[in-house]
Design a protein around this motif. Sequence first.
Motif, PDB file in Angstrom:
ATOM      1  N   GLY A 358     -23.037  23.677 -14.669  1.00 22.80           N
ATOM      2  CA  GLY A 358     -21.723  23.725 -14.048  1.00 22.80           C
ATOM      3  C   GLY A 358     -21.297  25.145 -13.752  1.00 22.80           C
ATOM      4  N   HIS A 359     -19.978  25.345 -13.558  1.00 18.85           N
ATOM      5  CA  HIS A 359     -19.492  26.623 -13.045  1.00 18.85           C
ATOM      6  C   HIS A 359     -18.395  27.247 -13.907  1.00 18.85           C
ATOM      7  N   PRO A 360     -18.575  27.343 -15.215  1.00 15.87           N
ATOM      8  CA  PRO A 360     -17.576  28.058 -16.015  1.00 15.87           C
ATOM      9  C   PRO A 360     -17.651  29.554 -15.744  1.00 15.87           C
ATOM     10  N   ASP A 361     -16.488  30.211 -15.712  1.00 14.89           N
ATOM     11  CA  ASP A 361     -16.499  31.643 -15.404  1.00 14.89           C
ATOM     12  C   ASP A 361     -16.198  32.523 -16.616  1.00 14.89           C
ATOM     13  N   ASN A 362     -15.740  31.907 -17.717  1.00 15.83           N
ATOM     14  CA  ASN A 362     -15.364  32.728 -18.867  1.00 15.83           C
ATOM     15  C   ASN A 362     -15.521  31.908 -20.143  1.00 15.83           C
ATOM     16  N   ILE A 363     -16.479  32.286 -20.986  1.00 14.95           N
ATOM     17  CA  ILE A 363     -16.743  31.579 -22.236  1.00 14.95           C
ATOM     18  C   ILE A 363     -16.704  32.579 -23.386  1.00 14.95           C
ATOM     19  N   LYS A 364     -15.966  32.213 -24.442  1.00 16.79           N
ATOM     20  CA  LYS A 364     -15.921  33.030 -25.649  1.00 16.79           C
ATOM     21  C   LYS A 364     -16.402  32.188 -26.831  1.00 16.79           C
ATOM     22  N   ILE A 365     -17.316  32.744 -27.609  1.00 17.32           N
ATOM     23  CA  ILE A 365     -17.794  32.117 -28.842  1.00 17.32           C
ATOM     24  C   ILE A 365     -17.447  33.073 -29.975  1.00 17.32           C
ATOM     25  N   VAL A 366     -16.620  32.618 -30.903  1.00 16.72           N
ATOM     26  CA  VAL A 366     -16.131  33.517 -31.950  1.00 16.72           C
ATOM     27  C   VAL A 366     -16.248  32.843 -33.312  1.00 16.72           C
ATOM     28  N   ASN A 367     -16.455  33.672 -34.335  1.00 18.35           N
ATOM     29  CA  ASN A 367     -16.394  33.227 -35.737  1.00 18.35           C
ATOM     30  C   ASN A 367     -17.310  32.038 -36.011  1.00 18.35           C
ATOM     31  N   SER A 368     -18.503  32.040 -35.435  1.00 14.80           N
ATOM     32  CA  SER A 368     -19.354  30.858 -35.464  1.00 14.80           C
ATOM     33  C   SER A 368     -20.712  31.145 -36.091  1.00 14.80           C
ATOM     34  N   ASP A 369     -21.260  30.116 -36.752  1.00 17.64           N
ATOM     35  CA  ASP A 369     -22.608  30.160 -37.315  1.00 17.64           C
ATOM     36  C   ASP A 369     -23.499  29.325 -36.414  1.00 17.64           C
ATOM     37  N   LEU A 370     -24.284  29.989 -35.571  1.00 18.85           N
ATOM     38  CA  LEU A 370     -25.082  29.299 -34.558  1.00 18.85           C
ATOM     39  C   LEU A 370     -26.489  28.967 -35.032  1.00 18.85           C
ATOM     40  N   LYS A 371     -26.870  29.418 -36.238  1.00 24.02           N
ATOM     41  CA  LYS A 371     -28.248  29.228 -36.721  1.00 24.02           C
ATOM     42  C   LYS A 371     -29.211  29.716 -35.636  1.00 24.02           C
ATOM     43  N   ASP A 372     -30.236  28.912 -35.323  1.00 23.51           N
ATOM     44  CA  ASP A 372     -31.189  29.328 -34.287  1.00 23.51           C
ATOM     45  C   ASP A 372     -30.943  28.608 -32.968  1.00 23.51           C
ATOM     46  N   SER A 373     -29.718  28.087 -32.773  1.00 26.64           N
ATOM     47  CA  SER A 373     -29.385  27.438 -31.507  1.00 26.64           C
ATOM     48  C   SER A 373     -29.292  28.474 -30.386  1.00 26.64           C
ATOM     49  N   LEU A 374     -29.514  28.001 -29.179  1.00 20.71           N
ATOM     50  CA  LEU A 374     -29.607  28.880 -28.022  1.00 20.71           C
ATOM     51  C   LEU A 374     -28.455  28.624 -27.059  1.00 20.71           C
ATOM     52  N   ILE A 375     -28.366  29.476 -26.052  1.00 24.69           N
ATOM     53  CA  ILE A 375     -27.409  29.322 -24.956  1.00 24.69           C
ATOM     54  C   ILE A 375     -28.198  29.333 -23.662  1.00 24.69           C
ATOM     55  N   GLY A 376     -27.928  28.373 -22.776  1.00 22.40           N
ATOM     56  CA  GLY A 376     -28.692  28.304 -21.543  1.00 22.40           C
ATOM     57  C   GLY A 376     -27.871  27.829 -20.363  1.00 22.40           C
ATOM     58  N   PHE A 377     -28.136  28.419 -19.193  1.00 21.25           N
ATOM     59  CA  PHE A 377     -27.512  27.981 -17.946  1.00 21.25           C
ATOM     60  C   PHE A 377     -28.555  27.997 -16.826  1.00 21.25           C
ATOM     61  N   GLU A 378     -28.446  27.010 -15.962  1.00 17.13           N
ATOM     62  CA  GLU A 378     -29.354  26.944 -14.822  1.00 17.13           C
ATOM     63  C   GLU A 378     -28.573  26.578 -13.576  1.00 17.13           C
ATOM     64  N   LYS A 379     -29.131  26.900 -12.430  1.00 18.48           N
ATOM     65  CA  LYS A 379     -28.499  26.621 -11.155  1.00 18.48           C
ATOM     66  C   LYS A 379     -28.986  25.283 -10.597  1.00 18.48           C
ATOM     67  N   ILE A 380     -28.076  24.594  -9.926  1.00 15.04           N
ATOM     68  CA  ILE A 380     -28.459  23.464  -9.090  1.00 15.04           C
ATOM     69  C   ILE A 380     -28.770  24.000  -7.702  1.00 15.04           C
ATOM     70  N   GLU A 381     -29.889  23.591  -7.166  1.00 16.70           N
ATOM     71  CA  GLU A 381     -30.235  23.983  -5.807  1.00 16.70           C
ATOM     72  C   GLU A 381     -29.655  22.944  -4.852  1.00 16.70           C
ATOM     73  N   ALA A 382     -28.584  23.327  -4.158  1.00 12.77           N
ATOM     74  CA  ALA A 382     -27.929  22.439  -3.208  1.00 12.77           C
ATOM     75  C   ALA A 382     -27.314  23.288  -2.107  1.00 12.77           C
ATOM     76  N   GLU A 383     -27.281  22.739  -0.905  1.00 15.59           N
ATOM     77  CA  GLU A 383     -26.734  23.472   0.224  1.00 15.59           C
ATOM     78  C   GLU A 383     -25.260  23.788  -0.020  1.00 15.59           C
ATOM     79  N   GLY A 384     -24.920  25.067   0.048  1.00 16.00           N
ATOM     80  CA  GLY A 384     -23.548  25.498  -0.156  1.00 16.00           C
ATOM     81  C   GLY A 384     -23.210  25.842  -1.592  1.00 16.00           C
ATOM     82  N   MET A 385     -24.135  25.630  -2.518  1.00 15.23           N
ATOM     83  CA  MET A 385     -23.846  25.865  -3.935  1.00 15.23           C
ATOM     84  C   MET A 385     -23.883  27.360  -4.255  1.00 15.23           C
ATOM     85  N   LYS A 386     -22.812  27.852  -4.871  1.00 14.94           N
ATOM     86  CA  LYS A 386     -22.738  29.233  -5.308  1.00 14.94           C
ATOM     87  C   LYS A 386     -22.242  29.258  -6.752  1.00 14.94           C
TER      88      LYS A 386
END
Length: 447
Positions: A358-386
């Motif tokens: 999706g298209h979130p523009d501002n994410i804050k992660i605070v005071n958190s225990d993430l262990k070995d979890s990851l963060i990932g984002f990918e683009k959708i390939e579609a005409e007009g998608m930015k």
Amino acid sequence: MVTGFYPGNDARANSAALQLAADAGGEIRIDVPGIYDVADTISLGDDTSLIFGAGVYLRRQKFNGEIGLCIQNKGAHTGIINKNIKVVGLNLIANDVESTFCTQNTKNAITGFRAHLGFMYVKDLVIRDFVVCDINSKDYAIQITDFENVLIENVRIEGMKDGIHFGPGNGFTIRHGIFRTFDDPIALNGSDYSVSNPHLGWIENGLIEDCYDLDADSTTGFFTRILSGAWVEWYSGMELQHSDAVVYNHRLYRVVMSPDGTKFRSYNPPDFKTGIKVIDGIRWDAMQDEIYTGGCRNITFRDIRLCKKREVAFCFQMSNDNYLRSYYPNAEIPYEHNFVFDNISVQNEVEFVIYGNGHPDNIKIVNSDLKDSLIGFEKIEAEGMKYPHMNLTLSNCSIAPSKRRFIDSTVGIKLKMNGIDIPEGYIPEVSDSVEVAAADIELKRVK
């Protein structure tokens, strides 16, 4: 005691008695312990409080005819906003009963309205001390859309479908929740399948706090699905599929067909105000006034315990499959704003704590225990998608070593990190699309 409403009484007689009491409004109390069978939908109007005492259970029963929601508000069918409704202390036994008309096959249907407790066009709603542990695979426990100011507090929801499912609205709190659901415990779906949301639009200004995602033998979905979408004005010859939406003559319409991947050509526009019509072999549902995007804005998650093994905990999702094409080519981009994840505790194997296309523009992660979890984002390939250049901030978080990139993204990210606790010698890897604006630990950018 409500006259005519008794444990062991006939289910339809009980429903009629409770509905009669609800029609009078005010505070309705059921205090005598026992199992009360109900068969018909109980509809609540303005200034109505339905309060259940200790040891009181509602048990749903099937009957010959339509089966709808267990409790809903009257405005869901009239379009008139209901105010000041409370449901407190409800222990619900779903009893293998689910709605039979969520796709508008019968006269009382609202396409996509499919829950045991359903509220649509509602302001100042409270659901407190609610328990249901046997929802099946079709209906959500709670569904709310077209709302203003909702409080859901002290709930335990278990079963096979979504726990709490929100459509568009403004101002909500989910607090003190325990979930063990096969599908999403919480769904914030500004867009959705045509049979899963009666309306599309923006979900704004929400707080989800002190919630547990309990472990289970199997699961699908996410702890929270954040689903966005965008669509266009109807034009002759456009290609459509199941769940596509279009705007015509200031109205929003949706395609309700089979989710089998079949494509259709539309040459004559949908131009009717209510209900469903078939035009050019396409089954159209007239939904609402025009709107072109849907998603979420200004949402805070606080004190969340992720106890279930999941691939993804929080997902910013745009679908592109037979069930839903979230983005129609060259539509307006549904930019989503301001998400805070505060005191997120990963307590099982969660591959991605946050992932999405999706298209979130501002994410804050605070005071958190993430262990070995990851963060990932990918683009959708579609005409007009930015995609926007996302701002991602991690503050006062602990991270454990992983064999994979800590941040794996094809989306441009501006990253700030401070107060990060990591084992000595561990250097987290991030994609080269990540611009490290500030960090108090060493990071390795990789292709």
